[in-house]
Design an enzyme around this catalytic site. Sequence first.
Site, PDB file in Angstrom:
ATOM      1  CE  LYS A 110      33.906  39.814  27.856  1.00 38.25           C
ATOM      2  NZ  LYS A 110      33.605  40.731  28.936  1.00 38.25           N
ATOM      3  CE  LYS A 192      42.218  35.708  27.633  1.00 35.86           C
ATOM      4  NZ  LYS A 192      40.208  37.277  28.161  1.00 35.86           N
ATOM      5  CE  LYS A 195      33.822  32.124  33.153  1.00 35.38           C
ATOM      6  NZ  LYS A 195      35.142  31.927  33.836  1.00 35.38           N
TER       7      LYS A 195
HETATM    8  P1  TYM Z   1      37.785  37.553  35.428  1.00 33.92           P
HETATM    9  O1  TYM Z   1      36.759  37.310  35.762  1.00 33.92           O
HETATM   10  O2  TYM Z   1      37.310  37.635  33.346  1.00 33.92           O
HETATM   11  O3  TYM Z   1      39.103  37.105  35.016  1.00 33.92           O
HETATM   12  C1  TYM Z   1      39.777  37.028  36.883  1.00 33.92           C
HETATM   13  C2  TYM Z   1      41.194  37.155  36.996  1.00 33.92           C
HETATM   14  O4  TYM Z   1      41.400  36.227  36.150  1.00 33.92           O
HETATM   15  C3  TYM Z   1      42.838  36.432  35.506  1.00 33.92           C
HETATM   16  N1  TYM Z   1      42.927  36.083  34.128  1.00 33.92           N
HETATM   17  C4  TYM Z   1      43.784  34.960  33.472  1.00 33.92           C
HETATM   18  N2  TYM Z   1      45.470  35.253  33.703  1.00 33.92           N
HETATM   19  C5  TYM Z   1      45.828  34.668  32.407  1.00 33.92           C
HETATM   20  N3  TYM Z   1      45.352  34.171  32.174  1.00 33.92           N
HETATM   21  C6  TYM Z   1      44.962  33.588  31.731  1.00 33.92           C
HETATM   22  N4  TYM Z   1      43.778  32.763  30.234  1.00 33.92           N
HETATM   23  C7  TYM Z   1      43.726  34.478  32.351  1.00 33.92           C
HETATM   24  N5  TYM Z   1      42.312  34.536  32.118  1.00 33.92           N
HETATM   25  C8  TYM Z   1      41.356  35.122  33.363  1.00 33.92           C
HETATM   26  C9  TYM Z   1      42.164  38.084  34.994  1.00 33.92           C
HETATM   27  O5  TYM Z   1      42.735  38.895  34.103  1.00 33.92           O
HETATM   28  C10 TYM Z   1      41.042  38.242  36.176  1.00 33.92           C
HETATM   29  O6  TYM Z   1      42.862  38.955  37.164  1.00 33.92           O
HETATM   30  N6  TYM Z   1      36.793  42.361  35.176  1.00 33.92           N
HETATM   31  C11 TYM Z   1      37.624  41.284  35.468  1.00 33.92           C
HETATM   32  C12 TYM Z   1      37.160  41.289  36.700  1.00 33.92           C
HETATM   33  C13 TYM Z   1      37.032  42.428  37.544  1.00 33.92           C
HETATM   34  C14 TYM Z   1      37.985  43.393  37.812  1.00 33.92           C
HETATM   35  C15 TYM Z   1      37.873  44.790  39.116  1.00 33.92           C
HETATM   36  C16 TYM Z   1      39.613  42.804  38.404  1.00 33.92           C
HETATM   37  C17 TYM Z   1      36.041  43.288  38.062  1.00 33.92           C
HETATM   38  N7  TYM Z   1      35.788  45.011  38.776  1.00 33.92           N
HETATM   39  C18 TYM Z   1      38.463  45.335  39.527  1.00 33.92           C
HETATM   40  C19 TYM Z   1      40.486  43.893  39.729  1.00 33.92           C
HETATM   41  C20 TYM Z   1      40.221  44.981  39.950  1.00 33.92           C
HETATM   42  C21 TYM Z   1      37.482  40.476  34.810  1.00 33.92           C
HETATM   43  O7  TYM Z   1      36.002  39.830  33.997  1.00 33.92           O
HETATM   44  O8  TYM Z   1      38.267  39.104  35.408  1.00 33.92           O
END
Ligand code: TYM
Length: 323
Positions: A110, A192, A195
């Site tokens: 990031k 991948k 956004k």
């Molecule tokens: P975030 O908001 O970026 O994404 C949400 C979920 O979507 C999955 N994901 C994907 N899986 C497969 N291929 C992709 N291209 C793809 N893009 C996104 C992410 O792996 C995620 O499961 N840090 C986390 C949010 C979070 C969280 C937590 C998750 C905060 N606290 C506690 C689990 C447990 C995040 O930024 O996900």
Amino acid sequence: MRILSGIQPSGALHIGNYLGAIRQYVALQEGNDAYYFVADYHALTSVRDPALLRKYVSDVLIDLLSLGLDPDRVVLFVQSDVPETVELSWLLTSVTPMGWLEKCVSYKDKVQQGLPAEHGLFAYPVLQAADILLYDADLVPVGQDQKQHLEITRDVAERFNNVYGKKKEVFRLPEPYILDSVAVVPGLDGRKMSKSYNNTIEIFDEPAVIRKKVKKFVTDSTPVEAPKNPDTDPLFGLFKLFAKPEDRDEVERRYREGGIGYGEVKIRLGEALVETFAAARERRAEWVAHPERVAEVRAAGAAKARATARKVLDRARSACGLG
Ligand code: TYM
């Protein structure tokens, strides 16, 4: 089993979020004790417009409900409605070695993409550990990009247990739940879907926008007649995840034999996407028309989540000598 996962309200949800995470949320709500939340504390690291953050939080709640989360069966809540999260995060921060956070790829990525190197971004995995440990989660459904955060969560929990647990464990150690076939869903450029790469297809875009976006999928210049390898082609990789089995098999055969152009696959992918989300789109219109129902779900979720969180936080406070 206690299931828990979170999703950031940092913009409209995309099909990588759906396949990598939300579809598993829906499947796991059957027969388990599931907690799902909108990670708005986490989104503070990137969304700096308060009105926009409020809108994104409400949109993600509505999206999750429309995609099939049943508020009678799961605890659906907003992370900041449970301020206990931040207190636990501090208790965990106090036992987390800097080196563990320094090696986190998401922070490095990031900052490389131009986000300022702020402490919130650096400490992000500790807040995520607090989210997970606060609910005694057994299983955390996520995409591959969250695997390292789950490892840190386990390491921090073990460290806290060792420092303070005496012979009893304070925190339960969670396992990640990552499905191989959708661990990394490809975006329009084959990387991948994310956004930050500007290569996403949003779940709830208008059908015409979805069809148009899919046409932008980057492909090579192999001619229509030439055979193509479905195992390495990202366009087919995405198509197969949404197509009906008979369509998937037909397209796969024609890839191997030659005689199918990327243009046709894009059109068929667009149709498959529009069809997959048609029912959710209708349910979404219902939720949008009834914001008071969304508010009720949010309030009920917050009350249940806080009750669970309070018990675990008290256990952690007492273990380390607070209160
Ligand atoms: P975030 O908001 O970026 O994404 C949400 C979920 O979507 C999955 N994901 C994907 N899986 C497969 N291929 C992709 N291209 C793809 N893009 C996104 C992410 O792996 C995620 O499961 N840090 C986390 C949010 C979070 C969280 C937590 C998750 C905060 N606290 C506690 C689990 C447990 C995040 O930024 O996900």
